[in-house]
Design an enzyme around this catalytic site. Structure first.
Site, PDB file in Angstrom:
ATOM      1  N   ASP A 273       0.830  -1.203   0.000  1.00  0.00           N
ATOM      2  CA  ASP A 273       0.000   0.000   0.000  1.00  0.00           C
ATOM      3  C   ASP A 273       0.868   1.258   0.000  1.00  0.00           C
ATOM      4  O   ASP A 273       1.987   1.245   0.509  1.00  0.00           O
ATOM      5  CB  ASP A 273      -0.912  -0.024   1.238  1.00  0.00           C
ATOM      6  CG  ASP A 273      -2.072   0.951   1.109  1.00  0.00           C
ATOM      7  OD1 ASP A 273      -2.369   1.403  -0.013  1.00  0.00           O
ATOM      8  OD2 ASP A 273      -2.692   1.260   2.149  1.00  0.00           O
TER       9      ASP A 273
ATOM     10  N   ASN B  40       1.201   3.447  -2.921  1.00  0.00           N
ATOM     11  CA  ASN B  40       1.684   3.895  -4.232  1.00  0.00           C
ATOM     12  C   ASN B  40       1.163   5.292  -4.573  1.00  0.00           C
ATOM     13  O   ASN B  40       1.898   6.136  -5.092  1.00  0.00           O
ATOM     14  CB  ASN B  40       1.222   2.944  -5.343  1.00  0.00           C
ATOM     15  CG  ASN B  40       1.828   1.564  -5.227  1.00  0.00           C
ATOM     16  OD1 ASN B  40       2.713   1.336  -4.420  1.00  0.00           O
ATOM     17  ND2 ASN B  40       1.334   0.636  -6.040  1.00  0.00           N
ATOM     18  N   GLY B  41      -0.117   5.510  -4.320  1.00  0.00           N
ATOM     19  CA  GLY B  41      -0.745   6.794  -4.654  1.00  0.00           C
ATOM     20  C   GLY B  41      -0.102   7.927  -3.873  1.00  0.00           C
ATOM     21  O   GLY B  41       0.248   8.970  -4.444  1.00  0.00           O
TER      22      GLY B  41
ATOM     23  N   TRP C 153       2.840   7.977  -2.523  1.00  0.00           N
ATOM     24  CA  TRP C 153       4.241   8.156  -2.965  1.00  0.00           C
ATOM     25  C   TRP C 153       4.280   9.114  -4.157  1.00  0.00           C
ATOM     26  O   TRP C 153       5.108  10.022  -4.214  1.00  0.00           O
ATOM     27  CB  TRP C 153       4.818   6.795  -3.347  1.00  0.00           C
ATOM     28  CG  TRP C 153       6.266   6.785  -3.740  1.00  0.00           C
ATOM     29  CD1 TRP C 153       7.336   6.547  -2.927  1.00  0.00           C
ATOM     30  CD2 TRP C 153       6.799   7.013  -5.055  1.00  0.00           C
ATOM     31  NE1 TRP C 153       8.501   6.619  -3.642  1.00  0.00           N
ATOM     32  CE2 TRP C 153       8.213   6.905  -4.948  1.00  0.00           C
ATOM     33  CE3 TRP C 153       6.238   7.300  -6.299  1.00  0.00           C
ATOM     34  CZ2 TRP C 153       9.059   7.069  -6.045  1.00  0.00           C
ATOM     35  CZ3 TRP C 153       7.083   7.466  -7.395  1.00  0.00           C
ATOM     36  CH2 TRP C 153       8.475   7.351  -7.259  1.00  0.00           C
TER      37      TRP C 153
ATOM     38  N   HIS D 282       2.303   3.555  -9.006  1.00  0.00           N
ATOM     39  CA  HIS D 282       2.101   2.131  -9.316  1.00  0.00           C
ATOM     40  C   HIS D 282       3.298   1.589 -10.103  1.00  0.00           C
ATOM     41  O   HIS D 282       3.717   0.455  -9.909  1.00  0.00           O
ATOM     42  CB  HIS D 282       0.808   1.926 -10.107  1.00  0.00           C
ATOM     43  CG  HIS D 282      -0.430   2.281  -9.319  1.00  0.00           C
ATOM     44  ND1 HIS D 282      -0.631   1.888  -8.010  1.00  0.00           N
ATOM     45  CD2 HIS D 282      -1.546   2.983  -9.665  1.00  0.00           C
ATOM     46  CE1 HIS D 282      -1.809   2.343  -7.579  1.00  0.00           C
ATOM     47  NE2 HIS D 282      -2.377   3.019  -8.572  1.00  0.00           N
TER      48      HIS D 282
ATOM     49  N   ASN E 209     -10.941  -2.836  -5.259  1.00  0.00           N
ATOM     50  CA  ASN E 209     -10.198  -1.912  -6.140  1.00  0.00           C
ATOM     51  C   ASN E 209     -10.821  -1.789  -7.541  1.00  0.00           C
ATOM     52  O   ASN E 209     -10.541  -0.825  -8.255  1.00  0.00           O
ATOM     53  CB  ASN E 209      -8.732  -2.325  -6.282  1.00  0.00           C
ATOM     54  CG  ASN E 209      -7.888  -2.145  -5.026  1.00  0.00           C
ATOM     55  OD1 ASN E 209      -6.945  -2.899  -4.793  1.00  0.00           O
ATOM     56  ND2 ASN E 209      -8.185  -1.148  -4.203  1.00  0.00           N
ATOM     57  N   TRP E 210     -11.705  -2.725  -7.914  1.00  0.00           N
ATOM     58  CA  TRP E 210     -12.384  -2.579  -9.220  1.00  0.00           C
ATOM     59  C   TRP E 210     -13.210  -1.296  -9.269  1.00  0.00           C
ATOM     60  O   TRP E 210     -13.502  -0.787 -10.352  1.00  0.00           O
ATOM     61  CB  TRP E 210     -13.313  -3.773  -9.496  1.00  0.00           C
ATOM     62  CG  TRP E 210     -12.623  -5.057  -9.838  1.00  0.00           C
ATOM     63  CD1 TRP E 210     -12.661  -6.214  -9.117  1.00  0.00           C
ATOM     64  CD2 TRP E 210     -11.826  -5.348 -11.003  1.00  0.00           C
ATOM     65  NE1 TRP E 210     -11.915  -7.191  -9.744  1.00  0.00           N
ATOM     66  CE2 TRP E 210     -11.400  -6.692 -10.903  1.00  0.00           C
ATOM     67  CE3 TRP E 210     -11.424  -4.594 -12.120  1.00  0.00           C
ATOM     68  CZ2 TRP E 210     -10.596  -7.304 -11.875  1.00  0.00           C
ATOM     69  CZ3 TRP E 210     -10.623  -5.198 -13.074  1.00  0.00           C
ATOM     70  CH2 TRP E 210     -10.219  -6.543 -12.946  1.00  0.00           C
TER      71      TRP E 210
ATOM     72  N   ARG F 128       2.044  -4.895   6.290  1.00  0.00           N
ATOM     73  CA  ARG F 128       1.355  -3.850   5.520  1.00  0.00           C
ATOM     74  C   ARG F 128       2.211  -2.598   5.524  1.00  0.00           C
ATOM     75  O   ARG F 128       2.660  -2.140   6.582  1.00  0.00           O
ATOM     76  CB  ARG F 128      -0.015  -3.499   6.094  1.00  0.00           C
ATOM     77  CG  ARG F 128      -0.719  -2.465   5.180  1.00  0.00           C
ATOM     78  CD  ARG F 128      -2.095  -2.077   5.610  1.00  0.00           C
ATOM     79  NE  ARG F 128      -2.729  -1.247   4.575  1.00  0.00           N
ATOM     80  CZ  ARG F 128      -3.972  -1.366   4.162  1.00  0.00           C
ATOM     81  NH1 ARG F 128      -4.754  -2.274   4.707  1.00  0.00           N
ATOM     82  NH2 ARG F 128      -4.449  -0.576   3.235  1.00  0.00           N
TER      83      ARG F 128
ATOM     84  N   SER G 146      -7.767  -4.746   5.308  1.00  0.00           N
ATOM     85  CA  SER G 146      -8.451  -4.511   4.028  1.00  0.00           C
ATOM     86  C   SER G 146      -8.814  -5.790   3.265  1.00  0.00           C
ATOM     87  O   SER G 146      -8.511  -5.929   2.081  1.00  0.00           O
ATOM     88  CB  SER G 146      -7.600  -3.578   3.131  1.00  0.00           C
ATOM     89  OG  SER G 146      -7.353  -2.356   3.807  1.00  0.00           O
TER      90      SER G 146
ATOM     91  N   GLU H 171       2.045 -13.427  12.369  1.00  0.00           N
ATOM     92  CA  GLU H 171       2.583 -12.228  13.016  1.00  0.00           C
ATOM     93  C   GLU H 171       2.282 -11.049  12.100  1.00  0.00           C
ATOM     94  O   GLU H 171       2.479 -11.133  10.881  1.00  0.00           O
ATOM     95  CB  GLU H 171       4.100 -12.354  13.227  1.00  0.00           C
ATOM     96  CG  GLU H 171       4.495 -13.411  14.234  1.00  0.00           C
ATOM     97  CD  GLU H 171       3.968 -13.127  15.636  1.00  0.00           C
ATOM     98  OE1 GLU H 171       3.920 -11.944  16.042  1.00  0.00           O
ATOM     99  OE2 GLU H 171       3.582 -14.106  16.318  1.00  0.00           O
TER     100      GLU H 171
HETATM  101  C1  IPE Z   1      -5.365  -2.781  -0.073  1.00  0.00           C
HETATM  102  O1  IPE Z   1      -5.062  -1.448  -0.269  1.00  0.00           O
HETATM  103  C2  IPE Z   1      -5.345  -3.506  -1.391  1.00  0.00           C
HETATM  104  C3  IPE Z   1      -4.036  -3.642  -2.004  1.00  0.00           C
HETATM  105  C4  IPE Z   1      -2.896  -3.279  -1.488  1.00  0.00           C
HETATM  106  C5  IPE Z   1      -4.035  -4.273  -3.275  1.00  0.00           C
HETATM  107  P1  IPE Z   1      -6.193  -0.336  -0.440  1.00  0.00           P
HETATM  108  O2  IPE Z   1      -5.493   0.946  -0.568  1.00  0.00           O
HETATM  109  O3  IPE Z   1      -7.141  -0.727  -1.491  1.00  0.00           O
HETATM  110  O4  IPE Z   1      -6.951  -0.445   0.975  1.00  0.00           O
HETATM  111  P2  IPE Z   1      -7.779   0.636   1.788  1.00  0.00           P
HETATM  112  O5  IPE Z   1      -8.734   1.246   0.821  1.00  0.00           O
HETATM  113  O6  IPE Z   1      -6.800   1.631   2.288  1.00  0.00           O
HETATM  114  O7  IPE Z   1      -8.420  -0.125   2.907  1.00  0.00           O
HETATM  115  C1  IPE Z   2      -1.550   0.266  -3.340  1.00  0.00           C
HETATM  116  O1  IPE Z   2      -1.383   1.646  -3.378  1.00  0.00           O
HETATM  117  C2  IPE Z   2      -1.814  -0.333  -4.696  1.00  0.00           C
HETATM  118  C3  IPE Z   2      -3.208  -0.764  -4.905  1.00  0.00           C
HETATM  119  C4  IPE Z   2      -4.149  -0.766  -4.023  1.00  0.00           C
HETATM  120  C5  IPE Z   2      -3.530  -1.244  -6.228  1.00  0.00           C
HETATM  121  P1  IPE Z   2      -2.598   2.645  -3.368  1.00  0.00           P
HETATM  122  O2  IPE Z   2      -2.994   2.924  -4.770  1.00  0.00           O
HETATM  123  O3  IPE Z   2      -3.701   2.153  -2.493  1.00  0.00           O
HETATM  124  O4  IPE Z   2      -1.910   3.916  -2.729  1.00  0.00           O
HETATM  125  P2  IPE Z   2      -2.533   4.925  -1.656  1.00  0.00           P
HETATM  126  O5  IPE Z   2      -3.052   4.108  -0.518  1.00  0.00           O
HETATM  127  O6  IPE Z   2      -3.610   5.678  -2.349  1.00  0.00           O
HETATM  128  O7  IPE Z   2      -1.375   5.778  -1.261  1.00  0.00           O
HETATM  129 MG    MG Z   3      -4.125   2.369  -0.541  1.00  0.00          MG
END
Ligand code: IPE
Ligand code: IPE
Ligand code: MG
Length: 253
Positions: A29, A31-32, A34, A46, A77-78, A190, A198, A209
């Site tokens: 988790d 990527n966005g 970052w 991503h 995520n879809w 995580r 999630s 753990e």
């Molecule tokens: C969990 O991350 C799913 C993946 C890492 C693929 P999300 O970013 O979708 O989870 P929430 O929305 O913060 O719970």
């Molecule tokens: C995890 O990063 C990747 C996926 C869930 C596909 P995010 O895209 O959820 O990144 P944040 O949580 O918005 O930073």
């Molecule tokens: Mg996320």
């Protein structure tokens, strides 16, 4: 006096000297965030996240981890914006194509869990091709959780058990899980500082753990993996027993 920070080589030597988790899973988790921190579009995060997948897979294999399971895309995520979903699917295809040779060289078997029928057909076809090509590899199993949800996995496992008839017990549920055949989950990591799971591996995490790190996934590389493994090695897993019982048991071994 605080201990000096070990060098990466010291940390690796320390980690190698003690029992490793057999099965590590990571909720990748952040990527966005970052990307946003750099004024870049989310997809840039991503893309860098895919580099972290490459690095962590390589490091896990080198260390001798048996099973690495990465949460790459959830069923929830879809519902993200269509262009982001599309970019993620394209990155997945890139990853499958660019890593195939290395998986073969390093004896990595690719596996996938989730509602794979929802993947776009070209993605599904490439996934099947790499899973087929790597099926006989025995070095490490890399499982991508794609279109995955823990509740949904349990619902389908319960349905399968009911359809088979007979006792519905833990073994019957386990037999229907997408993760059947993988070793017990030992460590669930995580990244990005969020303190939740999630909808990931709900059943399998029963005695895993848990480790939460503020590091954003694109920044999670060898050093962060080694740190997580060292942290795991410092834990005492009791599985409901007392410490005295555990000590008596290890004396007998
Ligand atoms: C969990 O991350 C799913 C993946 C890492 C693929 P999300 O970013 O979708 O989870 P929430 O929305 O913060 O719970
Ligand atoms: C995890 O990063 C990747 C996926 C869930 C596909 P995010 O895209 O959820 O990144 P944040 O949580 O918005 O930073
Ligand atoms: Mg996320």
């Amino acid at each position: 006096m605080p201990e000096p920070t070990p060098t990466p080589a010291d940390l690796e030597a320390r980690v190698r000297a003690r029992p490793l988790p057999r099965h590590v899973a990571i909720i990748m988790d952040g990527n966005g965030r970052w990307a946003e921190a750099r004024g870049l579009p989310r997809v840039a995060g991503h893309r860098e996240g895919a580099e972290a997948v490459r690095a962590v897979t390589r490091a896990a294999r080198r260390l001798g981890i048996e099973a690495l399971t990465l949460y790459a895309f959830s069923l929830q995520n879809w519902d993200r914006p269509a262009d982001e979903v599309e970019a993620l699917m394209l990155l997945l295809v890139d990853f499958l194509e660019s890593e195939r040779a290395e998986m073969m060289e390093n004896g990595i078997r690719l596996h996938a869990i989730g509602d794979l029928a929802r993947l776009p057909p070209p993605v599904r076809a490439r996934l099947d091709a790499v899973m087929g090509a790597t099926a006989a590899n025995r070095g490490m199993v890399l499982t991508l959780a794609l279109s995955y949800g823990g509740r949904e996995e349990l619902v389908q496992a319960a349905r399968a058990a009911a359809a088979r008839g007979g006792e519905i017990d833990a073994a019957a549920i386990e037999a229907g899980l997408w993760t059947r055949g993988l070793p017990e989950l030992d460590l669930l990591v995580r990244t990005s500082g969020e303190l939740r799971i999630s909808n990931f591996l709900l059943w399998q995490a029963a005695y895993a753990e848990l480790l939460f790190t503020p590091v954003l996934w694109p920044d999670f590389r060898d050093a962060a993996l080694l740190q997580a493994l060292a942290d795991f090695q410092g834990r005492e897993r009791r599985f409901g027993l007392t410490r005295a019982q555990l000590e008596a048991r290890s004396d007998r071994e």
